[in-house]
Motif scaffolding. Structure first.
Motif, PDB file in Angstrom:
ATOM      1  N   VAL A 290      13.635  -4.903  -3.579  1.00  0.00           N
ATOM      2  CA  VAL A 290      12.296  -5.333  -4.007  1.00  0.00           C
ATOM      3  C   VAL A 290      11.462  -4.108  -4.376  1.00  0.00           C
ATOM      4  O   VAL A 290      10.766  -4.093  -5.402  1.00  0.00           O
ATOM      5  CB  VAL A 290      11.601  -6.143  -2.891  1.00  0.00           C
ATOM      6  N   GLY A 291      11.526  -3.055  -3.542  1.00  0.00           N
ATOM      7  CA  GLY A 291      10.779  -1.843  -3.830  1.00  0.00           C
ATOM      8  C   GLY A 291      11.183  -1.205  -5.143  1.00  0.00           C
ATOM      9  O   GLY A 291      10.341  -0.745  -5.932  1.00  0.00           O
ATOM     10  N   TRP A 292      12.481  -1.179  -5.416  1.00  0.00           N
ATOM     11  CA  TRP A 292      12.975  -0.578  -6.657  1.00  0.00           C
ATOM     12  C   TRP A 292      12.485  -1.335  -7.886  1.00  0.00           C
ATOM     13  O   TRP A 292      12.058  -0.730  -8.873  1.00  0.00           O
ATOM     14  CB  TRP A 292      14.499  -0.555  -6.625  1.00  0.00           C
ATOM     15  N   VAL A 293      12.510  -2.667  -7.842  1.00  0.00           N
ATOM     16  CA  VAL A 293      12.130  -3.465  -9.009  1.00  0.00           C
ATOM     17  C   VAL A 293      10.635  -3.393  -9.269  1.00  0.00           C
ATOM     18  O   VAL A 293      10.202  -3.279 -10.422  1.00  0.00           O
ATOM     19  CB  VAL A 293      12.577  -4.930  -8.828  1.00  0.00           C
ATOM     20  N   GLN A 294       9.824  -3.464  -8.205  1.00  0.00           N
ATOM     21  CA  GLN A 294       8.380  -3.503  -8.425  1.00  0.00           C
ATOM     22  C   GLN A 294       7.782  -2.156  -8.808  1.00  0.00           C
ATOM     23  O   GLN A 294       6.690  -2.103  -9.366  1.00  0.00           O
ATOM     24  CB  GLN A 294       7.668  -4.060  -7.184  1.00  0.00           C
ATOM     25  N   ALA A 295       8.483  -1.050  -8.530  1.00  0.00           N
ATOM     26  CA  ALA A 295       7.943   0.282  -8.806  1.00  0.00           C
ATOM     27  C   ALA A 295       7.822   0.504 -10.307  1.00  0.00           C
ATOM     28  O   ALA A 295       8.745   0.192 -11.062  1.00  0.00           O
ATOM     29  CB  ALA A 295       8.837   1.347  -8.185  1.00  0.00           C
ATOM     30  N   PRO A 296       6.695   1.060 -10.770  1.00  0.00           N
ATOM     31  CA  PRO A 296       6.542   1.345 -12.207  1.00  0.00           C
ATOM     32  C   PRO A 296       7.604   2.316 -12.693  1.00  0.00           C
ATOM     33  O   PRO A 296       7.978   3.262 -11.985  1.00  0.00           O
ATOM     34  CB  PRO A 296       5.137   1.978 -12.279  1.00  0.00           C
TER      35      PRO A 296
ATOM     36  N   MET B  43       0.833  -1.206   0.000  1.00  0.00           N
ATOM     37  CA  MET B  43       0.000   0.000   0.000  1.00  0.00           C
ATOM     38  C   MET B  43       0.865   1.253   0.000  1.00  0.00           C
ATOM     39  O   MET B  43       0.571   2.228  -0.696  1.00  0.00           O
ATOM     40  CB  MET B  43      -0.926  -0.012   1.213  1.00  0.00           C
ATOM     41  N   LEU B  44       1.938   1.222   0.777  1.00  0.00           N
ATOM     42  CA  LEU B  44       2.855   2.357   0.811  1.00  0.00           C
ATOM     43  C   LEU B  44       3.567   2.540  -0.524  1.00  0.00           C
ATOM     44  O   LEU B  44       3.930   3.658  -0.911  1.00  0.00           O
ATOM     45  CB  LEU B  44       3.883   2.169   1.927  1.00  0.00           C
ATOM     46  N   TRP B  45       3.794   1.424  -1.223  1.00  0.00           N
ATOM     47  CA  TRP B  45       4.485   1.467  -2.511  1.00  0.00           C
ATOM     48  C   TRP B  45       3.581   1.896  -3.661  1.00  0.00           C
ATOM     49  O   TRP B  45       4.075   2.256  -4.739  1.00  0.00           O
ATOM     50  CB  TRP B  45       5.059   0.091  -2.832  1.00  0.00           C
ATOM     51  N   GLN B  46       2.276   1.836  -3.480  1.00  0.00           N
ATOM     52  CA  GLN B  46       1.371   1.975  -4.618  1.00  0.00           C
ATOM     53  C   GLN B  46       1.594   3.238  -5.439  1.00  0.00           C
ATOM     54  O   GLN B  46       1.665   3.190  -6.660  1.00  0.00           O
ATOM     55  CB  GLN B  46      -0.082   1.914  -4.135  1.00  0.00           C
ATOM     56  N   GLN B  47       1.670   4.379  -4.786  1.00  0.00           N
ATOM     57  CA  GLN B  47       1.822   5.650  -5.499  1.00  0.00           C
ATOM     58  C   GLN B  47       3.245   6.188  -5.454  1.00  0.00           C
ATOM     59  O   GLN B  47       3.495   7.328  -5.854  1.00  0.00           O
ATOM     60  CB  GLN B  47       0.858   6.687  -4.891  1.00  0.00           C
ATOM     61  N   ALA B  48       4.176   5.361  -4.970  1.00  0.00           N
ATOM     62  CA  ALA B  48       5.556   5.820  -4.807  1.00  0.00           C
ATOM     63  C   ALA B  48       6.336   5.693  -6.116  1.00  0.00           C
ATOM     64  O   ALA B  48       6.146   4.734  -6.879  1.00  0.00           O
ATOM     65  CB  ALA B  48       6.245   5.014  -3.709  1.00  0.00           C
ATOM     66  N   ASN B  49       7.208   6.659  -6.370  1.00  0.00           N
ATOM     67  CA  ASN B  49       8.126   6.515  -7.502  1.00  0.00           C
ATOM     68  C   ASN B  49       9.282   5.602  -7.093  1.00  0.00           C
ATOM     69  O   ASN B  49       9.345   5.134  -5.965  1.00  0.00           O
ATOM     70  CB  ASN B  49       8.620   7.878  -7.996  1.00  0.00           C
ATOM     71  N   ARG B  50      10.213   5.389  -7.998  1.00  0.00           N
ATOM     72  CA  ARG B  50      11.282   4.425  -7.730  1.00  0.00           C
ATOM     73  C   ARG B  50      12.123   4.830  -6.520  1.00  0.00           C
ATOM     74  O   ARG B  50      12.442   4.006  -5.669  1.00  0.00           O
ATOM     75  CB  ARG B  50      12.171   4.285  -8.960  1.00  0.00           C
ATOM     76  N   ARG B  51      12.476   6.090  -6.435  1.00  0.00           N
ATOM     77  CA  ARG B  51      13.301   6.561  -5.319  1.00  0.00           C
ATOM     78  C   ARG B  51      12.570   6.397  -3.991  1.00  0.00           C
ATOM     79  O   ARG B  51      13.137   5.918  -3.005  1.00  0.00           O
ATOM     80  CB  ARG B  51      13.676   8.021  -5.550  1.00  0.00           C
ATOM     81  N   GLN B  52      11.304   6.780  -3.971  1.00  0.00           N
ATOM     82  CA  GLN B  52      10.505   6.652  -2.755  1.00  0.00           C
ATOM     83  C   GLN B  52      10.340   5.185  -2.380  1.00  0.00           C
ATOM     84  O   GLN B  52      10.393   4.825  -1.196  1.00  0.00           O
ATOM     85  CB  GLN B  52       9.144   7.309  -2.959  1.00  0.00           C
ATOM     86  N   ALA B  53      10.144   4.325  -3.383  1.00  0.00           N
ATOM     87  CA  ALA B  53       9.945   2.892  -3.120  1.00  0.00           C
ATOM     88  C   ALA B  53      11.191   2.274  -2.479  1.00  0.00           C
ATOM     89  O   ALA B  53      11.084   1.403  -1.603  1.00  0.00           O
ATOM     90  CB  ALA B  53       9.599   2.163  -4.416  1.00  0.00           C
ATOM     91  N   ILE B  54      12.359   2.721  -2.899  1.00  0.00           N
ATOM     92  CA  ILE B  54      13.600   2.209  -2.306  1.00  0.00           C
ATOM     93  C   ILE B  54      13.653   2.555  -0.823  1.00  0.00           C
ATOM     94  O   ILE B  54      13.930   1.692   0.025  1.00  0.00           O
ATOM     95  CB  ILE B  54      14.818   2.785  -3.042  1.00  0.00           C
TER      96      ILE B  54
END
Length: 493
Positions: free
Chosen positions: A98-104, A36-47
């Motif tokens: 994982v966050g970096w790879v899954q982020a659009p 849920m936290l990752w949903q609207q996050a960009n790649r940098r934020q997802a990392i």
């Protein structure tokens, strides 16, 4: 900042999914919060969100590292804290990846939106989660602790483990979360397909619960596991040597009616040669007379160096040498650069050599797959001794962990090896938790922690091979690479 705080807290919450609490449902809730936290996050934020999650998870889940370094390694508090924090900071890199790879990578058109959602949640997210756990299990000798699948040992979600191992259990959790997000984010036919996935996978897992992958033999073994409860601070004291020998030998002589007696890791605190004539030869005569096998841990010197060994003693002698040593505990990597470490931490067995052969030991007509302490965290290494082996034996000295989460987590890991291989398990430890576990990974009996105890019971050896024994981690890794590749291609179209 709020998202990072939530990520840290949800990561810390995930620790409760594992032993000793075993709140298995948290293994679904915590990663779902992360997504849920990752949903609207960009790649940098997802990392950064993934890193915060990992920091919360590992700083709580492996907090016992501090106990080992300070309480029993006698390192100064600042040094022990610094090493524990550094360890957690390093492990947190994996959820960040994982966050970096899954982020659009870029916004998708409306026509491609449904494909991108499916690719992200059902193909990419589960695959990269599992692959990150797999890499963590071997990179720099590996740390396969707290893989998500362990949390489901007492649920039907673990029934896939004999097919593809603990990593497949991790996949089940994360892909079900992914299906949930697909349903939430889609409409029409896509939503129906997501609901279908949410329903069909549990049905398949329930059907696997009825499968017996291995066959029981028509004979049982009467076993005794001797937990000497020798505290770590006393183990290597010369004043404790004779009392330790008398304790283990005396309790063994009282249990010569058993088929097998097992002592913990390095139960005899010294080299084999020290005990061979004065202790083991007289005991061997009694074992031979009663036809009882004894398995015990000791240090063994040969032409390759000093080894952490497991010896099987009866009328003859066999030996297994530990293959996967604990870095900084049993050997110091980059020794020339880290010689100062021995001055900071007491490491009584830090110059050991690794064994080279995955050999089984014999107990009567049966074969044993042995592991020493931390080795049982490596499922493929245990599986190397199957299908020849009929049951598993793990000896450990969990006294290093003190009264922390680690002994409970370690027992959970051992239980998974029994489930993956379809073999009963005997686990003898110095201070607990010793256990007898059946071929489905279910505990039959355990010893109390920090008490002298002889755990009595019986096991039925088994034959045959689970799919995991044949494929080991290769099957799940190949499938995850295919899933990841397909997801990335689908997302780019």
């Amino acid at each position: 900042m709020i998202k990072l705080l939530i990520a840290v807290l949800s990561g810390a919450l995930l620790t409760t999914a594992f032993a000793p609490l075993g709140w298995w449902f948290v293994a679904f809730i915590s990663p779902a919060i992360l997504m849920m936290l990752w949903q609207q996050a960009n790649r940098r934020q997802a990392i950064w969100i993934g890193y915060a999650f990992g920091l919360g998870f590992f700083s709580t889940g492996v907090s016992w590292v501090y106990n080992s370094i300070h309480e029993f390694g006698h390192a100064p508090v600042p040094f022990a804290v610094a090493l524990t924090v550094l360890f957690s900071l390093t492990l947190a890199v994996f959820p960040a990846f994982v966050g970096w790879v899954q982020a659009p990578r870029q916004s998708t058109s409306q026509s491609n939106q449904s494909r991108a959602v499916f690719a992200r949640y059902v193909l990419i997210f589960p695959a990269i989660w599992v692959l990150s756990e797999w890499v963590r299990g071997w990179l720099l000798t590996g740390f396969p602790w707290l893989q998500l699948g362990y949390s489901q040992l007492d649920t039907f979600f673990s029934t896939i483990a004999p097919v593809a191992g603990v990593l497949s259990g991790s996949w089940v959790i994360v892909v079900l979360i992914g299906f949930g997000f697909w349903v939430w984010s889609s409409t029409g036919k896509q939503r129906v397909m997501g609901v279908f996935g949410l329903l069909v996978l549990p049905i398949i897992l329930l059907s696997l619960a009825r499968v017996e992958w291995t066959d029981a033999v028509d004979k049982t073994l009467d076993v005794r596991l001797i937990q000497g409860n020798i505290a770590q601070e006393n183990k290597w004291q010369s004043s404790w040597l004779v009392p330790t020998i008398d304790l283990y030998v005396g309790l063994t002589e009282e249990n010569l009616d058993a088929d097998l007696v097992v002592w913990p890791e390095v139960a005899l605190p010294g080299r084999y040669s020290l005990f061979e004539q004065s202790v083991l030869t007289p005991l061997q005569a009694k074992l031979t007379q009663s036809n009882t096998d004894l398995m015990f841990g000791v240090l063994r010197k040969n032409e390759d160096g000093l080894h952490n060994a497991l010896v099987r003693l009866n009328s003859d002698t066999e030996m297994y040498l530990k293959r996967h040593l604990v870095p900084f505990g049993e050997y110091i990597p980059f020794r020339n650069s880290l010689t100062w470490l021995k001055d900071m931490v007491e490491l009584p067995s830090s110059d050991l050599s690794a064994g080279k052969v995955a050999n089984t030991l014999s107990v009567g007509e049966f074969k044993v797959a042995s592991s020493i302490c931390y080795e049982d965290a490596y499922g493929s290494e245990v599986a190397d001794m199957l299908p020849e082996a009929n049951f598993l034996v793990n000896v450990s000295n969990d006294a290093w962990f003190g009264d922390s989460l680690a002994p409970h987590q370690h027992l959970e890991i051992s239980r998974m090896r029994a489930l993956e291989t379809g073999r009963p398990l005997l686990r003898a430890t110095s201070t607990g938790i010793s256990a007898i576990v059946d071929h489905r990974g279910q505990i039959q009996s355990t010893s109390p922690q920090f008490e002298l105890h002889v755990l009595k019971g019986s096991i039925t050896p088994r034959t045959g091979a689970t799919p995991y024994v044949i494929w080991q981690d290769k099957l799940i890794v190949i499938l995850m690479l295919i899933s990841l590749g397909a997801g990335l291609l689908l997302r780019r179209r």
